[in-house]
Design a protein around this motif. Sequence first.
Motif, short mmCIF file in Angstrom:
data_model
loop_
_atom_site.label_atom_id
_atom_site.label_comp_id
_atom_site.label_asym_id
_atom_site.label_seq_id
_atom_site.Cartn_x
_atom_site.Cartn_y
_atom_site.Cartn_z
N ILE A 110 11.58 38.23 84.26
CA ILE A 110 10.49 38.19 83.27
C ILE A 110 9.16 37.95 83.95
O ILE A 110 8.14 38.58 83.64
CB ILE A 110 10.78 37.12 82.20
CG1 ILE A 110 11.95 37.57 81.32
CG2 ILE A 110 9.55 36.86 81.35
CD1 ILE A 110 12.47 36.50 80.39
N LYS A 111 9.14 37.04 84.92
CA LYS A 111 7.89 36.75 85.64
C LYS A 111 7.41 37.95 86.44
O LYS A 111 6.21 38.13 86.66
CB LYS A 111 8.09 35.54 86.56
CG LYS A 111 8.19 34.22 85.81
CD LYS A 111 8.48 33.05 86.73
CE LYS A 111 8.55 31.74 85.97
NZ LYS A 111 8.91 30.59 86.83
N LYS A 112 8.36 38.79 86.89
CA LYS A 112 8.00 39.99 87.64
C LYS A 112 7.72 41.18 86.73
O LYS A 112 7.38 42.27 87.21
CB LYS A 112 9.13 40.36 88.61
CG LYS A 112 9.28 39.39 89.78
CD LYS A 112 10.38 39.87 90.73
CE LYS A 112 10.49 38.95 91.93
NZ LYS A 112 11.57 39.40 92.86
N GLY A 113 7.86 40.98 85.43
CA GLY A 113 7.61 42.07 84.49
C GLY A 113 8.73 43.09 84.42
O GLY A 113 8.55 44.20 83.91
N GLN A 114 9.94 42.72 84.90
CA GLN A 114 11.06 43.65 84.93
C GLN A 114 11.90 43.59 83.65
O GLN A 114 12.71 44.48 83.40
CB GLN A 114 11.95 43.34 86.14
CG GLN A 114 11.25 43.53 87.47
CD GLN A 114 12.05 43.00 88.64
OE1 GLN A 114 13.00 42.23 88.46
NE2 GLN A 114 11.66 43.38 89.86
N GLN A 115 11.75 42.53 82.85
CA GLN A 115 12.48 42.39 81.60
C GLN A 115 11.57 41.80 80.54
O GLN A 115 10.62 41.08 80.84
CB GLN A 115 13.70 41.46 81.79
CG GLN A 115 14.88 42.08 82.52
CD GLN A 115 16.06 41.12 82.56
OE1 GLN A 115 15.91 39.91 82.61
NE2 GLN A 115 17.26 41.68 82.55
N ASP A 116 11.89 42.11 79.28
CA ASP A 116 11.24 41.46 78.15
C ASP A 116 12.10 40.30 77.69
O ASP A 116 13.34 40.41 77.62
CB ASP A 116 11.03 42.45 77.00
CG ASP A 116 10.01 43.51 77.35
OD1 ASP A 116 9.06 43.19 78.09
OD2 ASP A 116 10.16 44.66 76.88
N PHE A 117 11.47 39.20 77.37
CA PHE A 117 12.18 37.95 77.11
C PHE A 117 13.25 38.07 76.02
O PHE A 117 14.43 37.80 76.25
CB PHE A 117 11.17 36.86 76.75
CG PHE A 117 11.80 35.59 76.23
CD1 PHE A 117 12.54 34.77 77.07
CD2 PHE A 117 11.66 35.22 74.89
CE1 PHE A 117 13.12 33.60 76.59
CE2 PHE A 117 12.24 34.05 74.42
CZ PHE A 117 12.97 33.24 75.28
N LEU A 118 12.84 38.49 74.81
CA LEU A 118 13.76 38.44 73.67
C LEU A 118 14.96 39.37 73.82
O LEU A 118 16.11 38.95 73.61
CB LEU A 118 12.99 38.72 72.38
CG LEU A 118 13.58 38.10 71.10
CD1 LEU A 118 13.80 36.61 71.27
CD2 LEU A 118 12.67 38.36 69.92
N PRO A 119 14.77 40.64 74.20
CA PRO A 119 15.94 41.51 74.38
C PRO A 119 16.88 41.01 75.48
O PRO A 119 18.10 41.09 75.34
CB PRO A 119 15.32 42.86 74.77
CG PRO A 119 13.93 42.82 74.25
CD PRO A 119 13.51 41.38 74.37
N ALA A 120 16.30 40.49 76.56
CA ALA A 120 17.13 39.99 77.66
C ALA A 120 17.96 38.80 77.23
O ALA A 120 19.16 38.69 77.54
CB ALA A 120 16.25 39.63 78.85
N LEU A 121 17.35 37.89 76.47
CA LEU A 121 18.07 36.70 76.02
C LEU A 121 19.13 37.08 74.98
O LEU A 121 20.25 36.55 74.99
CB LEU A 121 17.10 35.68 75.43
CG LEU A 121 17.71 34.33 75.04
CD1 LEU A 121 18.35 33.66 76.25
CD2 LEU A 121 16.67 33.42 74.43
N GLU A 122 18.79 38.01 74.11
CA GLU A 122 19.76 38.47 73.10
C GLU A 122 21.00 39.06 73.77
O GLU A 122 22.13 38.79 73.38
CB GLU A 122 19.11 39.50 72.18
CG GLU A 122 20.03 39.99 71.08
CD GLU A 122 19.34 40.96 70.13
OE1 GLU A 122 19.88 41.22 69.05
OE2 GLU A 122 18.24 41.45 70.48
N ASN A 123 20.78 39.88 74.80
CA ASN A 123 21.89 40.49 75.52
C ASN A 123 22.77 39.42 76.19
O ASN A 123 24.00 39.49 76.16
CB ASN A 123 21.35 41.45 76.58
CG ASN A 123 22.45 42.14 77.35
OD1 ASN A 123 23.31 42.80 76.77
ND2 ASN A 123 22.43 42.00 78.67
#
Length: 350
Positions: free
Chosen positions: A326-339
Amino acid sequence: MEYFKGLMNSLERGTVAPVYLFYGPEEYLKEKALEKFKEVLLPQAADFNLDVLDGEETDPSSLVALAENLPFMVEKRLIIVKNCPWFKGKNKGKSEEDEEGKASGKESSLLRYLKNPAPSTCLVFVAGDAVDRRKKLYKSVEAAGKAIDFKLPRDAESIAWVVGRMKAAGKKIETAAARALVGGNGNLGLLNLYHETEKLITFAGEAGEVSLEDVRQISVTNVEENIFAVVDETVGGNPVKALAGVKDLLARKEQPVKILALLARQVRLALQVDALLQEGCPEREVSKKLGLQDFVARKAMNQARKSHPRKLQWALEQLAAMDVAIKKGQQDFLPALENMLIQFQLSKEY
């Protein structure tokens, strides 16, 4: 709060050390202790015998000169040094010899004073949460007087304090309401509970009793309590409710990085509790060994029991990887956490 009661009793008896160090997270009791010092030592002529200094702006040699002044019309003078930085731990990247040399040069006059402090002066240092007990200055204070760790009260102590505070205001609070208030706010200390009880007293108005529903309507549920709920739902097999809790935190403007950090901390606590229990540690001693409040330790125990340590370890690793991505801009927080929550639920073991 036995340390606080002991200090109050000694002051009532007139037993006053020449130097004190207050440190630890419980700010409300620190202020109450300082008020008691003023009451006991300065019943009169307070303006002439009280000095309140900012440690960030005070030179140790100037403090020593002030401490050696004689009091006016009373037996003792009182000097309070707030925001005191001299007891902090050593800087990273510097050797112990470097730090000791620096301390000896800057604080040598204070160290000399503490070997033979003026009996007519009570010097109180007020530091932050943590101090370095290995430092010469800490050891000197401990040898000359008292170093007191103002720990946060245990939940039972906080509940008793809330009940007593309500009683003093002419109110009765339901046991369940007091527990809920402490459960949501107790780990922030008595100062926070003081403000919450003030709101409840005002809200109750002429009513003589404060109910659980009153607490739910008026009291602020802190971020950590929400994190407890999210982890509870996760290990309990309810990813939808867990995600709803995270969305609620985002709606309250909490930052994703902070949410991840708190989630990781709670999962880590569950793992640490599980490890202690596996080693045969009695449940009643878990909170003491980890330096946790009782209700925090109980939460972690319940969460550890509902899951498998390998699953919790997997979740901890996923949260760490997610934080980096997330800090590197490679993932979005909510979708990543949901997965991650869905994978946690679907997997039987990792």
